[in-house]
Write an enzyme that holds these catalytic residues in place. Structure first.
Site, PDB file in Angstrom:
ATOM      1  N   ALA A  66      79.282 -11.184  -1.551  1.00  0.00           N
ATOM      2  CA  ALA A  66      78.081 -10.832  -0.803  1.00  0.00           C
ATOM      3  C   ALA A  66      78.539 -10.181   0.496  1.00  0.00           C
ATOM      4  O   ALA A  66      79.657 -10.425   0.955  1.00  0.00           O
ATOM      5  CB  ALA A  66      77.285 -12.096  -0.498  1.00  0.00           C
ATOM      6  N   GLY A 112      80.275 -13.563  -4.466  1.00  0.00           N
ATOM      7  CA  GLY A 112      79.162 -12.974  -5.219  1.00  0.00           C
ATOM      8  C   GLY A 112      79.608 -11.978  -6.275  1.00  0.00           C
ATOM      9  O   GLY A 112      78.886 -11.738  -7.248  1.00  0.00           O
ATOM     10  N   GLU A 115      80.533 -14.111  -9.128  1.00  0.00           N
ATOM     11  CA  GLU A 115      79.258 -14.656  -9.630  1.00  0.00           C
ATOM     12  C   GLU A 115      78.505 -13.611 -10.451  1.00  0.00           C
ATOM     13  O   GLU A 115      77.897 -13.926 -11.468  1.00  0.00           O
ATOM     14  CB  GLU A 115      78.406 -15.158  -8.452  1.00  0.00           C
ATOM     15  CG  GLU A 115      79.019 -16.403  -7.813  1.00  0.00           C
ATOM     16  CD  GLU A 115      78.324 -16.825  -6.532  1.00  0.00           C
ATOM     17  OE1 GLU A 115      78.321 -16.029  -5.575  1.00  0.00           O
ATOM     18  OE2 GLU A 115      77.780 -17.936  -6.493  1.00  0.00           O
ATOM     19  N   GLU A 135      84.127 -18.920  -0.672  1.00  0.00           N
ATOM     20  CA  GLU A 135      83.062 -19.202   0.304  1.00  0.00           C
ATOM     21  C   GLU A 135      83.422 -20.298   1.299  1.00  0.00           C
ATOM     22  O   GLU A 135      82.971 -20.265   2.442  1.00  0.00           O
ATOM     23  CB  GLU A 135      81.763 -19.575  -0.425  1.00  0.00           C
ATOM     24  CG  GLU A 135      81.013 -18.386  -1.013  1.00  0.00           C
ATOM     25  CD  GLU A 135      81.503 -17.956  -2.386  1.00  0.00           C
ATOM     26  OE1 GLU A 135      82.558 -18.464  -2.838  1.00  0.00           O
ATOM     27  OE2 GLU A 135      80.832 -17.116  -3.009  1.00  0.00           O
TER      28      GLU A 135
HETATM   29  N1  COA Z   1      81.398  -8.431   3.043  1.00  0.00           N
HETATM   30  C1  COA Z   1      81.388  -7.443   3.976  1.00  0.00           C
HETATM   31  N2  COA Z   1      82.418  -6.593   4.147  1.00  0.00           N
HETATM   32  C2  COA Z   1      83.492  -6.758   3.356  1.00  0.00           C
HETATM   33  C3  COA Z   1      83.562  -7.762   2.380  1.00  0.00           C
HETATM   34  C4  COA Z   1      82.447  -8.625   2.244  1.00  0.00           C
HETATM   35  N3  COA Z   1      82.411  -9.595   1.329  1.00  0.00           N
HETATM   36  N4  COA Z   1      84.771  -7.678   1.759  1.00  0.00           N
HETATM   37  C5  COA Z   1      85.410  -6.651   2.333  1.00  0.00           C
HETATM   38  N5  COA Z   1      84.644  -6.096   3.284  1.00  0.00           N
HETATM   39  C6  COA Z   1      84.966  -4.939   4.125  1.00  0.00           C
HETATM   40  C7  COA Z   1      85.928  -5.304   5.251  1.00  0.00           C
HETATM   41  O1  COA Z   1      85.251  -5.877   6.349  1.00  0.00           O
HETATM   42  C8  COA Z   1      86.506  -3.935   5.547  1.00  0.00           C
HETATM   43  O2  COA Z   1      85.571  -3.207   6.311  1.00  0.00           O
HETATM   44  P1  COA Z   1      86.060  -2.329   7.595  1.00  0.00           P
HETATM   45  O3  COA Z   1      87.037  -1.341   7.015  1.00  0.00           O
HETATM   46  O4  COA Z   1      84.795  -1.706   8.079  1.00  0.00           O
HETATM   47  O5  COA Z   1      86.703  -3.297   8.533  1.00  0.00           O
HETATM   48  C9  COA Z   1      86.583  -3.268   4.181  1.00  0.00           C
HETATM   49  O6  COA Z   1      85.639  -3.960   3.360  1.00  0.00           O
HETATM   50  C10 COA Z   1      87.941  -3.360   3.513  1.00  0.00           C
HETATM   51  O7  COA Z   1      88.311  -4.738   3.460  1.00  0.00           O
HETATM   52  P2  COA Z   1      89.663  -5.320   4.111  1.00  0.00           P
HETATM   53  O8  COA Z   1      89.429  -6.767   4.408  1.00  0.00           O
HETATM   54  O9  COA Z   1      90.103  -4.455   5.240  1.00  0.00           O
HETATM   55  O10 COA Z   1      90.664  -5.136   2.870  1.00  0.00           O
HETATM   56  P3  COA Z   1      91.993  -5.984   2.586  1.00  0.00           P
HETATM   57  O11 COA Z   1      92.697  -5.261   1.505  1.00  0.00           O
HETATM   58  O12 COA Z   1      92.715  -6.289   3.854  1.00  0.00           O
HETATM   59  O13 COA Z   1      91.451  -7.399   2.018  1.00  0.00           O
HETATM   60  C11 COA Z   1      90.025  -8.820   0.677  1.00  0.00           C
HETATM   61  C12 COA Z   1      90.739  -7.444   0.806  1.00  0.00           C
HETATM   62  C13 COA Z   1      89.145  -8.759  -0.554  1.00  0.00           C
HETATM   63  C14 COA Z   1      91.070  -9.935   0.521  1.00  0.00           C
HETATM   64  C15 COA Z   1      89.175  -9.086   1.948  1.00  0.00           C
HETATM   65  O14 COA Z   1      88.365  -7.933   2.169  1.00  0.00           O
HETATM   66  C16 COA Z   1      88.275 -10.280   1.876  1.00  0.00           C
HETATM   67  O15 COA Z   1      88.735 -11.395   1.995  1.00  0.00           O
HETATM   68  N6  COA Z   1      86.954 -10.048   1.692  1.00  0.00           N
HETATM   69  C17 COA Z   1      85.963 -11.101   1.725  1.00  0.00           C
HETATM   70  C18 COA Z   1      86.003 -11.909   0.467  1.00  0.00           C
HETATM   71  C19 COA Z   1      84.995 -13.030   0.536  1.00  0.00           C
HETATM   72  O16 COA Z   1      85.113 -13.983   1.316  1.00  0.00           O
HETATM   73  N7  COA Z   1      83.954 -12.941  -0.303  1.00  0.00           N
HETATM   74  C20 COA Z   1      82.954 -13.929  -0.413  1.00  0.00           C
HETATM   75  C21 COA Z   1      81.770 -13.582   0.393  1.00  0.00           C
HETATM   76  S1  COA Z   1      80.497 -14.799   0.176  1.00  0.00           S
END
Ligand code: COA
Length: 258
Positions: A66, A112, A115, A135
């Protein structure tokens, strides 16, 4: 309807839906969820379409969850409302849909995103895919059916381990656990999905629809409602505010159990 966050393409009787927010790793914001509801609702009405293959744009992510930026500033009622609406209008709509839906997991499927894949009827993972429900690192629990569907797919013990540790697993481990149906080389995941879809589309459509309905009936549980309430409750904690702020500020959270 024209879509801002989805790419839609029909080839023969298959509709391809690609979640197209690559710069945000295809995270599900409110608009994308609204569009997913619209496209699935119209697909189920469309006699020309036999089944759906859904994936994420680019090679990095299926869906990284999400959209966390939309959690900020929300309270308990808004949190529960968000989970309830999304579960009913998108995740349950897909799970109970009368046409086969296959997820091609081409990269990260987190929160999400996993999910969404779990609500689909079959999952094909590229060998580069990474899956998890992170989460609790945000002070939350999965709110789009994840506590229920992960438990149904992999069993209670492993589901709790994955949810409580927030660990990400690779495609091979997901296959061993029964979380995905098949793992392929990254370039072949779509081919495998199409092969399965073509086979299913040769079967009797009404029987396939009935099979989805019957299998979905086995998965009905009070747990979905409990998840919505518990997800909403998390929005009252200081740890939730800290977890979301830490993600957006790109730092590690400091949880206090408050
Ligand atoms: N919601 C909003 N933005 C998200 C996102 C999410 N779930 N997942 C990634 N993004 C965004 C990042 O903020 C970043 O945006 P920016 O470039 O404007 O700063 C962009 O997507 C790229 O992500 P980034 O974190 O820089 O890539 P990475 O390769 O370093 O890491 C992940 C990849 C997937 C490990 C990391 O993005 C992450 O942990 N995401 C969240 C996962 C999560 O907790 N999901 C559950 C949500 S309920």
């Amino acid at each position: 309807m024209s879509y801002q966050n989805l790419l839609i393409e029909d080839k023969g009787r298959i509709r391809y839906i690609t979640i197209n927010r690559e710069s945000k790793l295809n995270a599900l914001n409110k608009d994308t969820l609204t569009e997913l509801h619209a496209v699935f609702a119209s697909t189920f009405e469309d006699q020309a379409i036999g089944g759906v293959i859904i994936t994420g744009a680019g090679s990095k992510a299926f869906v990284a969850g999400a959209d966390i930026s939309e959690f900020q500033g929300k309270g308990v009622n808004e949190g529960s409302q968000m989970a309830r609406e999304a579960q009913h209008s998108v995740f349950d709509l897909i799970a109970n849909g009368a046409k086969p839906i296959i997820a091609v997991i081409n990269g990260y499927a987190l929160g999400g995103g996993l999910e969404l894949a779990m609500a689909c009827h079959i999952r094909i993972a590229a060998n580069t895919a990474k899956m998890g429900l992170p989460e609790v690192t945000l002070g939350l629990i999965p709110g789009y059916g994840g506590t229920q569907r992960l438990t149904q797919l992999v069993g209670r013990g492993k589901a709790l381990e994955l949810i409580m540790t927030a660990d990400m697993i690779g495609a091979e481990e997901a296959l061993q656990l029964g979380l995905v149906n098949h793992v392929t080389e990254a370039d072949n995941a779509m081919v495998k999905a199409e092969e399965l879809m073509h086979k299913i589309l040769k079967r009797a459509p009404l029987a396939v629809a009935a099979a989805i309905k019957a299998v979905s009936a086995a998965a009905v549980s009070e747990g979905f409602k409990a998840e919505i309430d518990l997800f909403g409750n998390c929005f009252s904690s200081a740890d939730f505010k800290e977890g979301v702020a830490a993600f957006l500020e790109k730092r590690s959270p400091e949880f206090k159990g408050l």
